[in-house]
Scaffold this motif. Structure first.
Motif, PDB file in Angstrom:
ATOM      1  N   LYS A   9      10.042  10.530  13.743  1.00  0.00           N
ATOM      2  CA  LYS A   9      10.081   9.116  14.120  1.00  0.00           C
ATOM      3  C   LYS A   9       8.688   8.571  14.393  1.00  0.00           C
ATOM      4  O   LYS A   9       8.378   7.411  14.091  1.00  0.00           O
ATOM      5  CB  LYS A   9      10.977   8.940  15.342  1.00  0.00           C
ATOM      6  N   LEU A  10       7.824   9.399  14.988  1.00  0.00           N
ATOM      7  CA  LEU A  10       6.452   8.960  15.253  1.00  0.00           C
ATOM      8  C   LEU A  10       5.697   8.723  13.947  1.00  0.00           C
ATOM      9  O   LEU A  10       4.974   7.726  13.794  1.00  0.00           O
ATOM     10  CB  LEU A  10       5.726   9.999  16.107  1.00  0.00           C
ATOM     11  N   TYR A  11       5.858   9.631  13.003  1.00  0.00           N
ATOM     12  CA  TYR A  11       5.213   9.448  11.699  1.00  0.00           C
ATOM     13  C   TYR A  11       5.759   8.213  10.980  1.00  0.00           C
ATOM     14  O   TYR A  11       5.016   7.467  10.326  1.00  0.00           O
ATOM     15  CB  TYR A  11       5.420  10.689  10.829  1.00  0.00           C
ATOM     16  N   GLU A  55      -3.455   8.361  28.476  1.00  0.00           N
ATOM     17  CA  GLU A  55      -4.763   8.990  28.306  1.00  0.00           C
ATOM     18  C   GLU A  55      -5.126   9.848  29.512  1.00  0.00           C
ATOM     19  O   GLU A  55      -5.669  10.952  29.363  1.00  0.00           O
ATOM     20  CB  GLU A  55      -5.843   7.933  28.091  1.00  0.00           C
ATOM     21  N   GLU A  56      -4.807   9.368  30.711  1.00  0.00           N
ATOM     22  CA  GLU A  56      -5.089  10.164  31.915  1.00  0.00           C
ATOM     23  C   GLU A  56      -4.245  11.434  31.943  1.00  0.00           C
ATOM     24  O   GLU A  56      -4.729  12.496  32.369  1.00  0.00           O
ATOM     25  CB  GLU A  56      -4.803   9.327  33.165  1.00  0.00           C
ATOM     26  N   ALA A  57      -3.011  11.342  31.487  1.00  0.00           N
ATOM     27  CA  ALA A  57      -2.155  12.527  31.431  1.00  0.00           C
ATOM     28  C   ALA A  57      -2.710  13.558  30.459  1.00  0.00           C
ATOM     29  O   ALA A  57      -2.720  14.763  30.744  1.00  0.00           O
ATOM     30  CB  ALA A  57      -0.737  12.128  31.027  1.00  0.00           C
ATOM     31  N   GLN A  93      -0.456   8.105  18.319  1.00  0.00           N
ATOM     32  CA  GLN A  93      -1.454   9.127  18.035  1.00  0.00           C
ATOM     33  C   GLN A  93      -1.350  10.303  19.006  1.00  0.00           C
ATOM     34  O   GLN A  93      -1.291  11.468  18.598  1.00  0.00           O
ATOM     35  CB  GLN A  93      -2.860   8.514  18.076  1.00  0.00           C
ATOM     36  N   ILE A  94      -1.338   9.998  20.299  1.00  0.00           N
ATOM     37  CA  ILE A  94      -1.220  11.081  21.285  1.00  0.00           C
ATOM     38  C   ILE A  94       0.162  11.728  21.195  1.00  0.00           C
ATOM     39  O   ILE A  94       0.314  12.939  21.414  1.00  0.00           O
ATOM     40  CB  ILE A  94      -1.500  10.549  22.700  1.00  0.00           C
ATOM     41  N   SER A 110       6.883  10.418  26.986  1.00  0.00           N
ATOM     42  CA  SER A 110       6.180   9.235  27.507  1.00  0.00           C
ATOM     43  C   SER A 110       5.542   8.439  26.380  1.00  0.00           C
ATOM     44  O   SER A 110       5.537   7.199  26.400  1.00  0.00           O
ATOM     45  CB  SER A 110       5.122   9.675  28.516  1.00  0.00           C
ATOM     46  N   CYS A 111       4.996   9.135  25.394  1.00  0.00           N
ATOM     47  CA  CYS A 111       4.398   8.450  24.240  1.00  0.00           C
ATOM     48  C   CYS A 111       5.442   7.682  23.451  1.00  0.00           C
ATOM     49  O   CYS A 111       5.165   6.582  22.935  1.00  0.00           O
ATOM     50  CB  CYS A 111       3.689   9.458  23.346  1.00  0.00           C
ATOM     51  N   ARG A 112       6.647   8.230  23.345  1.00  0.00           N
ATOM     52  CA  ARG A 112       7.718   7.527  22.651  1.00  0.00           C
ATOM     53  C   ARG A 112       8.100   6.247  23.389  1.00  0.00           C
ATOM     54  O   ARG A 112       8.344   5.210  22.780  1.00  0.00           O
ATOM     55  CB  ARG A 112       8.940   8.445  22.549  1.00  0.00           C
ATOM     56  N   VAL A 113       8.133   6.302  24.724  1.00  0.00           N
ATOM     57  CA  VAL A 113       8.524   5.138  25.521  1.00  0.00           C
ATOM     58  C   VAL A 113       7.465   4.048  25.450  1.00  0.00           C
ATOM     59  O   VAL A 113       7.779   2.858  25.295  1.00  0.00           O
ATOM     60  CB  VAL A 113       8.778   5.558  26.984  1.00  0.00           C
TER      61      VAL A 113
END
Length: 519
Positions: free
Chosen positions: A438-440, A381-383, A413-414, A405-408
């Motif tokens: 993959k996120l979906y 969120e800070e990023a 959502q982000i 980073s979101c994947r890790v």
């Protein structure tokens, strides 16, 4: 006779008069660069026409003196015009960049105007003057102008001159035309060290390492001695392919030839050793350098960053102030790059704040390091908030860092938001499509997964596999995941199986030893 003596004694005065007319011209916006160059040349040539009449017997009797005067004026006009145009263009670009960008003349445009004007007036120049014009092409002028200039040089029979041919080699190399550059080199009747260095540097800059090294061997076989720029070019070729053994051999050779004290050769050695993983040898070269410039310090900082030595990179940055070397944006970028791989968040904050305090304008690469660092630390969120507060639009690299980073850390959502933003900037990036699918799939949006997969199929997008390489003996081996093209693929699998069995045995032995000690 008196007129001739008067002209010879005062030709330096006339030269200063020409330069003064050219240098007095001012312009207030970037759109007037071309007008400045043209008006200055027109007035200078008016004086030249008055001073040297085409019908004068003096000109016919003393053509060599006139030619030296004209060539001297041309060289000085090139320097004044380029410096003045560059300075004023930079000021104008800062004040009114968007509206004037399309109308800005290149800094080297004054050189081309001067050359064309002299050629139109029938003034014959020597090869050194022409090579100066050719050198301004490539980076500053389009390739089309360089090709036209090359054609004119063939007509004037300057194309096989050593100076001019070397400049043409560099011209075509800067424009990515390596075959044309080599064709010029191959047709040269006489090749000196400058010509060899030009063609070696051309292939080194385009990471054609094998051809570059082959040319270097041929140069030594031709009994010509390499110069310091030749060694710097060959070392850069070793750096791009991590040829540590060959780089050491080149280092020994340049020490034998006495070029080990050259500043740019030392900088090339630091980059070569550090990028090949031998940071201690890079540090040894750095400490033995008698004189260190900003490039030396930056090369050492990036060497530490490349090898994960963040604290040493920070120490070098602090030492620069003590050595009266002012760090620039690249220096801080090296420190930020090292911090993001080691998770030093607070040091990175201090480094970024130091950039602002010193009045250095952060670039996209600096912001990308901070975003990547925050993302790796789990502060997603800070990023994202940091990206929103940027004074410039984020590029695809920044959104890609946030996506990884979101994947890790599993922030779907982000991650979807970052992937969608990156696809707007790079719609043909297959890796981003795969990560978005993959996120979906992670949140059960199968309709969106199908949409992304269909989009990839319609556009014919396929992921490009990454390669790794390793140097064994005198050879470099390149491979990728599940690569069956290697002739020793089965042997490699057998070794991996043996290593796996050995690791299992060690794990079992350690477990049994732990149980026995508890009893």
């Amino acid at each position: 006779m008196f007129d001739r003596v008067l002209f010879i004694s005062n030709r330096h005065v006339y030269r200063r008069l020409l330069l003064g007319i050219f240098a007095r011209k001012q312009f207030s916006s970037a759109s007037k660069v071309g007008d400045f160059a043209r008006e200055g040349l027109d007035e200078a040539f008016k004086v030249l026409d008055i001073m040297i009449s085409k019908t004068s017997e003096t000109v016919r009797d003393d053509g060599n003196c006139h030619r030296r005067l004209i060539q001297g004026c041309m060289q000085d006009l090139l320097e004044i015009g380029q410096q003045k145009c560059s300075a004023d263009v930079n000021k104008s670009m800062l004040s009114n960049f968007e509206s004037d960008f399309d109308r800005i003349s290149h800094p080297g445009m004054s050189n081309s105007l001067l050359f064309l004007e002299l050629h139109k007036r029938g003034v014959r120049m020597d090869d050194s003057s022409v090579s100066c014009i050719v050198s301004s092409c490539g980076n500053e002028l389009p390739l089309d102008f360089g090709i036209q200039l090359h054609s004119l040089l063939i007509k004037l029979r300057f194309d096989m001159s050593v100076h001019t041919a070397s400049s043409l080699i560099s011209l075509y190399s800067k424009c990515g035309q390596l075959l044309d550059a080599y064709r010029i080199f191959d047709q040269m009747p006489v090749k000196n060290a400058i010509a060899w260095t030009a063609i070696i540097a051309s292939y080194a800059q385009h990471c054609e390492t094998e051809i570059c090294l082959s040319l270097f061997i041929l140069m030594r076989q031709s009994m010509l001695k390499p110069n310091d720029f030749t060694f710097a070019s060959v070392l850069s070729a070793c750096t791009s392919t991590a040829l540590l053994g060959l780089g050491r051999s080149i280092h020994c050779l340049e020490m034998r030839t006495g070029f080990d004290t050259c500043l740019h050769v030392g900088n090339a050695l630091i980059s070569m050793y550090s990028k090949c993983g031998s940071i201690e040898e890079a540090r040894c070269v750095f400490e033995k350098m008698l004189h260190k410039d900003l490039i030396s310090w930056n090369s050492m900082i990036f060497g530490c960053a490349h090898n994960g030595l963040a604290e040493q990179a920070v120490h070098l940055l602090k030492c620069m102030d003590g050595e009266n070397v002012k760090p620039d944006g690249i220096s801080f970028l090296g420190v930020l790059s090292s911090c993001r791989h080691t998770g030093l968040v607070e040091i990175s904050r201090w480094c970024f704040n130091s950039i602002l305090k010193r009045g250095i304008e952060p670039e996209l690469d600096h912001y990308a390091c901070i975003v990547d660092l925050l993302g790796r630390a789990g502060s997603i969120e800070e990023a994202l908030e940091f990206i929103k507060n940027m004074p410039m639009p984020p590029n695809a690299v920044i959104w890609g860092s946030l996506l990884s980073s979101c994947r890790v850390h599993g922030n779907v959502q982000i991650g979807i938001q970052a992937a969608e933003h990156r696809l707007v900037l790079e719609p043909d990036c297959a890796a981003t499509h795969v990560q978005l699918a993959k996120l979906y799939a992670g949140i059960g949006c199968w309709n969106q997964v199908a949409r992304v997969r269909k989009l990839m199929k319609d556009r014919g997008l396929k992921t490009i596999p990454g390669y790794s390489w390793i140097e064994i003996g005198n050879a470099v081996y390149r491979f990728k995941a599940e690569d069956g093209s290697n002739s020793k693929f089965n042997e490699i699998l057998n070794v991996l199986d043996c290593l796996g069995e050995h690791m299992k045995f060690l794990k079992t032995s350690m477990y049994n030893w732990t149980l026995s000690t508890k009893e």
